[in-house]
Structure formats: structure tokens, C-alpha cells
Write a protein that holds these residues in place. Structure first.
Motif, PDB file in Angstrom:
ATOM      1  N   PRO A 163      55.164  47.778  43.308  1.00  0.00           N
ATOM      2  CA  PRO A 163      55.356  46.838  44.422  1.00  0.00           C
ATOM      3  C   PRO A 163      54.017  46.504  45.077  1.00  0.00           C
ATOM      4  CG  PRO A 163      55.984  49.068  45.086  1.00  0.00           C
ATOM      5  CD  PRO A 163      55.714  49.118  43.598  1.00  0.00           C
ATOM      6  N   GLY A 164      53.816  45.243  45.342  1.00  0.00           N
ATOM      7  CA  GLY A 164      52.589  44.839  46.020  1.00  0.00           C
ATOM      8  C   GLY A 164      51.399  44.617  45.125  1.00  0.00           C
ATOM      9  N   LEU A 165      51.591  44.672  43.814  1.00  0.00           N
ATOM     10  CA  LEU A 165      50.487  44.392  42.896  1.00  0.00           C
ATOM     11  C   LEU A 165      50.204  42.895  42.909  1.00  0.00           C
ATOM     12  CD1 LEU A 165      48.476  45.328  40.751  1.00  0.00           C
ATOM     13  CD2 LEU A 165      50.292  45.083  39.045  1.00  0.00           C
ATOM     14  N   THR A 166      48.973  42.528  43.220  1.00  0.00           N
ATOM     15  CA  THR A 166      48.601  41.121  43.356  1.00  0.00           C
ATOM     16  C   THR A 166      47.365  40.819  42.520  1.00  0.00           C
ATOM     17  OG1 THR A 166      47.146  41.535  45.248  1.00  0.00           O
ATOM     18  CG2 THR A 166      49.479  41.081  45.721  1.00  0.00           C
ATOM     19  N   LEU A 167      47.115  39.527  42.350  1.00  0.00           N
ATOM     20  CA  LEU A 167      45.923  39.092  41.635  1.00  0.00           C
ATOM     21  C   LEU A 167      44.667  39.548  42.371  1.00  0.00           C
ATOM     22  CD1 LEU A 167      44.785  37.510  39.228  1.00  0.00           C
ATOM     23  CD2 LEU A 167      44.935  35.431  40.623  1.00  0.00           C
ATOM     24  N   GLU A 168      44.712  39.504  43.703  1.00  0.00           N
ATOM     25  CA  GLU A 168      43.554  39.923  44.493  1.00  0.00           C
ATOM     26  C   GLU A 168      43.248  41.395  44.255  1.00  0.00           C
ATOM     27  OE1 GLU A 168      44.989  36.231  45.687  1.00  0.00           O
ATOM     28  OE2 GLU A 168      46.127  38.130  45.659  1.00  0.00           O
ATOM     29  N   LEU A 169      44.276  42.229  44.172  1.00  0.00           N
ATOM     30  CA  LEU A 169      44.061  43.651  43.917  1.00  0.00           C
ATOM     31  C   LEU A 169      43.496  43.864  42.520  1.00  0.00           C
ATOM     32  CD1 LEU A 169      44.375  46.538  44.970  1.00  0.00           C
ATOM     33  CD2 LEU A 169      46.722  46.537  44.095  1.00  0.00           C
ATOM     34  N   LEU A 170      43.989  43.116  41.540  1.00  0.00           N
ATOM     35  CA  LEU A 170      43.484  43.247  40.178  1.00  0.00           C
ATOM     36  C   LEU A 170      42.013  42.851  40.088  1.00  0.00           C
ATOM     37  CD1 LEU A 170      46.490  41.710  38.205  1.00  0.00           C
ATOM     38  CD2 LEU A 170      45.799  44.116  38.202  1.00  0.00           C
ATOM     39  N   ARG A 171      41.608  41.909  40.910  1.00  0.00           N
ATOM     40  CA  ARG A 171      40.229  41.425  40.862  1.00  0.00           C
ATOM     41  C   ARG A 171      39.269  42.273  41.690  1.00  0.00           C
ATOM     42  NH1 ARG A 171      41.320  34.877  41.530  1.00  0.00           N
ATOM     43  NH2 ARG A 171      41.542  34.418  39.297  1.00  0.00           N
ATOM     44  N   ALA A 172      39.807  43.153  42.536  1.00  0.00           N
ATOM     45  CA  ALA A 172      38.965  43.950  43.426  1.00  0.00           C
ATOM     46  C   ALA A 172      38.382  45.154  42.684  1.00  0.00           C
ATOM     47  CB  ALA A 172      39.775  44.422  44.628  1.00  0.00           C
ATOM     48  N   GLY A 173      37.101  45.375  42.843  1.00  0.00           N
ATOM     49  CA  GLY A 173      36.477  46.553  42.251  1.00  0.00           C
ATOM     50  C   GLY A 173      36.275  46.420  40.751  1.00  0.00           C
ATOM     51  N   GLU A 174      35.841  47.518  40.163  1.00  0.00           N
ATOM     52  CA  GLU A 174      35.522  47.533  38.734  1.00  0.00           C
ATOM     53  C   GLU A 174      36.354  48.567  37.977  1.00  0.00           C
ATOM     54  OE1 GLU A 174      31.349  48.122  38.403  1.00  0.00           O
ATOM     55  OE2 GLU A 174      30.829  46.204  39.327  1.00  0.00           O
TER      56      GLU A 174
END
Length: 251
Positions: A163-174
Motif C-alpha cells: 500500500p502506498g507504493l508510488t512512482l515518486e517512491l520508486l524514483r527516490a534514492g538509489e
């Protein structure tokens, strides 16, 4: 838990006899699944576990040996035994077997460009055991190796686990995708099954990978499982093998 409790539990759950070390192993896996020890944590010593279960240290060692062979645990000389984690750089190539032709491995760079909760396509619903129209997270991304676009992934995850998995989270960090899912959602990929075949590039993947329509690609379909052999990810990856090859070790 005593030796007799372990044996009673085994008799209640299975009609056939299970060796004592296997009962210890199953209990330890249960501890990992319940979060008693988190990824990266050191577990109690063999002596402490032997005392806890009222069994010999050799029995515990055999259970831990099997778990280490299955990449559930990692032994570190002089430091102890740790719960495996996707954040460990040594685990990076366990689930990504693509290598450049010169054999010199380079880290991939993930470029996710789509992430939405959607109705599961029929083949995905079948893998997850979902009812038609069940919710899944659909991710699309490119993987670059040394700047070259090499993989186009379409990834489907069981939505209830993330729940709450977003494109922004996927793109954050390495972090790798599996490291993110482990650390942020508590879901660790334990094993995977892959099917490989050759296919021709269609218009979408040709444009994304910078190849010609009809050019041969390697299709890798993967089902990944967490504890309890539960499927939580299905992906379809299209690999450009102009400068790379799929590497596997047998035996």
C-alpha cells in the motif's frame, strides 16, 4: 520451545516424519516471517539456539547450514550469522543475471516511468491466485547498464502487500527495487522461478530500447516468492542482448 513441543507440532502439521533439524529450520523460518529477526539482524548463536530448543548444537548447525545454502541466512566469519538482506551488495546479482560481453559486471540504473494500481490481467491473476479484476501494482521501467538501455521491465505486485507504493517512491534514492520492498514494506523476495524464450521486438519495446521492430530479444518471465512460498511479484522483462548475455550457474 522444547524438543517434544517441536515434535508434537510436526506430527500435528504433517502426516510424515520430519527430521529434528528440519523442524528447527521450519521454526527459524517462522521467526523470520514473523519479523522476530529483521533483514540484516544477527541471530542468536548456535549454542543459544540449541539451549532454547533443547537440542544439540549440531542439530542447530545443520538447520542453519541449509538456510545459508538457500540464502535465507549469511554466515560472517568472526561476526555471527545474519538474516540475508537485499541491501547487501553481495546479493545484487542473485536475481539479475545479465552480464556484459566482456564479463565485467557494472551496476544497473533503474528508470521507472509508470506505477499504477490496476486490475490484474488474467495471467497475473492466475499466478497470484486472485479473483478476476483483483488489484495489482503495475510498474514499468528501463534498466541501463553503463548508460545503455538494456532491459524493459513490466512488473506486477500484489497490491495488498504494497500500500502506498508510488512512482515518486520508486524514483527516490538509489536502492534496488527488492531492497525498497524489503525495507519499506517488510516483504523480502526469497526465491524466484524464471521462464526464458526468444521473441521479436514490438513497436513499444523497440522504441523504449532503441532497437528495430522485429529485432530478437530475450523474454524473461519471473515469479518471485516471499516466505511461505507466496507469490508476490510477476514480471516480464525484455532484454536486449546485443552487448550482454544471460548468465546462470549450474551445479
Amino acid at each position: 520451545m522444547t524438543r517434544e513441543t517441536l515434535r508434537s507440532a510436526a506430527r500435528a502439521s504433517a502426516p510424515t516424519f520430519s527430521p529434528l533439524y528440519r523442524q528447527i529450520k521450519d521454526f527459524l523460518i517462522g521467526c523470520l516471517e514473523r519479523g522476530e529477526w529483521r533483514p540484516g539482524d544477527v541471530i542468536p548463536s548456535e549454542g543459544e539456539l540449541a539451549q532454547r530448543f533443547n537440542v544439540s548444537q549440531g542439530t542447530v548447525r545443520k538447520a542453519i547450514d541449509e538456510m545459508a545454502a538457500e540464502n535465507l541466512l549469511v554466515r560472517r566469519q568472526g561476526k555471527g550469522t545474519f538474516v540475508s538482506t537485499h541491501s547487501d551488495p553481495r546479493a545484487y546479482y542473485r536475481f539479475l543475471r545479465l552480464m556484459p560481453n566482456d564479463g565485467i559486471a557494472v551496476p544497473s540504473v533503474s528508470e521507472p516511468f509508470y506505477c499504477q494500481v490496476v486490475d490484474a490481467p488474467p495471467e497475473v491473476a492466475a499466478v497470484f491466485g486472485l479473483a478476476p479484476g483483483g488489484a495489482v501494482v503495475h510498474i514499468k521501467r528501463l534498466l541501463r547498464f553503463g548508460g545503455e538501455k538494456v532491459v524493459f521491465d513490466q512488473i506486477f505486485l500484489q497490491a495488498e502487500f504494497f500500500p502506498g507504493l508510488t512512482l515518486e517512491l520508486l524514483r527516490a534514492g538509489e536502492r534496488s527495487l527488492y531492497s525498497l520492498l524489503e525495507s519499506d514494506f517488510g516483504v523480502r523476495m526469497i526465491s524466484a522461478e524464471e521462464h526464458l524464450r526468444a521473441v521479436a521486438a514490438d513497436e513499444e519495446c523497440a522504441a523504449l530500447l532503441g532497437v528495430q521492430c522485429g529485432e530478437p530479444l530475450l523474454l524473461v518471465e519471473r515469479t518471485a516468492y516471499t516466505y511461505g512460498n507466496r507469490p508476490v511479484e510477476w514480471r516480464k522483462g525484455l532484454y536486449c542482448t546485443r552487448n550482454h548475455y544471460y548468465r546462470n550457474e549450474l551445479g
